[in-house]
Design an enzyme around this catalytic site. Sequence first.
Site, PDB file in Angstrom:
ATOM      1  N   HIS B 125       0.875  -1.255   0.017  1.00 20.25           N
ATOM      2  CA  HIS B 125       0.028  -0.094  -0.040  1.00 20.25           C
ATOM      3  C   HIS B 125       0.989   1.134  -0.136  1.00 20.25           C
ATOM      4  CE1 HIS B 125      -3.324   2.685   1.438  1.00 20.25           C
ATOM      5  NE2 HIS B 125      -2.307   3.163   2.002  1.00 20.25           N
ATOM      6  N   GLU B 126       1.845   1.152   0.946  1.00 25.52           N
ATOM      7  CA  GLU B 126       2.686   2.433   1.026  1.00 25.52           C
ATOM      8  C   GLU B 126       3.539   2.675  -0.236  1.00 25.52           C
ATOM      9  OE1 GLU B 126       0.884   3.173   4.518  1.00 25.52           O
ATOM     10  OE2 GLU B 126       2.249   4.662   3.460  1.00 25.52           O
ATOM     11  N   HIS B 129       1.809   4.754  -2.689  1.00 27.82           N
ATOM     12  CA  HIS B 129       2.042   6.162  -2.518  1.00 27.82           C
ATOM     13  C   HIS B 129       3.170   6.695  -3.071  1.00 27.82           C
ATOM     14  CE1 HIS B 129      -1.675   6.510  -0.035  1.00 27.82           C
ATOM     15  NE2 HIS B 129      -1.226   6.044   0.824  1.00 27.82           N
ATOM     16  N   HIS B 135      -5.531   7.635  -1.869  1.00 27.96           N
ATOM     17  CA  HIS B 135      -6.159   6.806  -1.153  1.00 27.96           C
ATOM     18  C   HIS B 135      -7.461   6.569  -1.963  1.00 27.96           C
ATOM     19  CE1 HIS B 135      -4.339   7.149   2.863  1.00 27.96           C
ATOM     20  NE2 HIS B 135      -3.745   6.196   2.370  1.00 27.96           N
TER      21      HIS B 135
END
Lengths: 78, 396
Positions: B125-126, B129, B135
């Site tokens: 997930h990170e 980014h 998100h």
Amino acid sequence: TPVPIAGTTTAMMYLARFGYLAPTATNPQSGALLSEETVTDAVKEFQAFAGLNQTGEMDEETVKMMNTPRCGVKDKVG
Amino acid sequence: YGSDARKKRYALQGSRWRVRDLNYRITKYPRGLTKASVDREIAAAFKVWSDVTELSFTPVTSGKVHIEIRFEKGEHGDGDPFDGPGGTLAHAYFPIYGGDAHFDDTEAWTIDSYRGTNMFQVAAHEFGHSLGLSHSDVRSSLMAPFYRGYEPSFVLDQDDLNGIQALYGKKTTKPTPATLRPPTIGGGSTDDGETGQPSSVLCGDPSIDAVVTMSDQNTYVFKGSRYWRLTEKGVDSGYPKSISQDWDGLPSNIDAAFTWTNGKTYFFRGGEYWRFSDLKMDADYPKQISKGFSGIPDDIDAAFVWSGNGKIYFFKGSKYWRFDPTQRPPVKESYPKPISNWEGLPNSIDDALQYSNGYTYFFKNGNYWRFNDRRFKVDSADPAFPRPAGYWWFGC
């Protein structure tokens, strides 16, 4: 664990931290006054993003979602 | 964004990397997990994105990197302090802000477990980014901000796929070697290097004795008294060569081989094994398998280090053993177990290989299978597995 998000202040800090309220909203030194409508809209926006019913209220489901471990990046960017 | 009437979807922050080949370094590790296991999970997290784009992620141990990864507690220098267990698990910076990823070291980071917080999922997930994704409000997506608990059969959501490919385009090459038909000259060519015979030995009957990727990332295939070196396109020119010519001390007709984390490569035949550092045999070999690998039988079919957990596995007939050098005894009483546990794999294979792209491949009688470690079964792909090894690996 952090203080559970239940009271208004901590909820507003959560909403400001993740981009639903302006960061200054929770800074008493800056003297920003918030209308109830602003806060309600912010809660609704969070509920919409999280796929919850948009009641604008800090209902049980909303409190539970705000207490779910999560990523620290803002939800609203730009 | 806007009214709820809008379709839920991914969000782009507004910046992305202009280069496709990115590198990274973990400069601060978490407590309670070995460095090797953290390295593996972080690599797997990056692989989620490299599997569906032309992006590549290379770990480097020195110099400037695109993405720095740190496990920190509380205030850690970026003005965004972590808050102890729970709450915020991690955060990362979009490409325009540097791309680094920070993880809250007070979390109970775990691997392949329902306990604690799954490191692989949060890292993937990170890194979304770090690549420019914001998100998503699609609840099932990886880029949704809320941790959903450990997902043993994690698969990237279509929403995440749409988002990352909007930034970096689709993947044009499949993550398997020799994806293009090699030219008729060179790999799989008609001359046979040393003997002048056509190398139909591999193309006519591409069953093999052993296959191994050495610490220098060269991949070699062994069969009978000869060996081949593989490139991205197939067999390197000038091969096959004779084993005895280049691997002093190594016999013909070996059973299996694997390369361990110490950079040494172990070759097995019958009841003995040899240890090589690159092409040079170490002193005092061969040794008895029963001595160096107690609990492992003689005459094995295959030996490999599984990309799923970094442990050594031995296959023989319809059974397999797991060998963990850090444990006493290194082979648990619960072994051997049936190979049928490895869904989709046949018995009595030729050998197996952890290739430089992180996948583990299994070879038998001229066919090969690619294994999906997360699903613990043969990968589903198009064309499906098994595939002919001659065409895809040896350039036939």
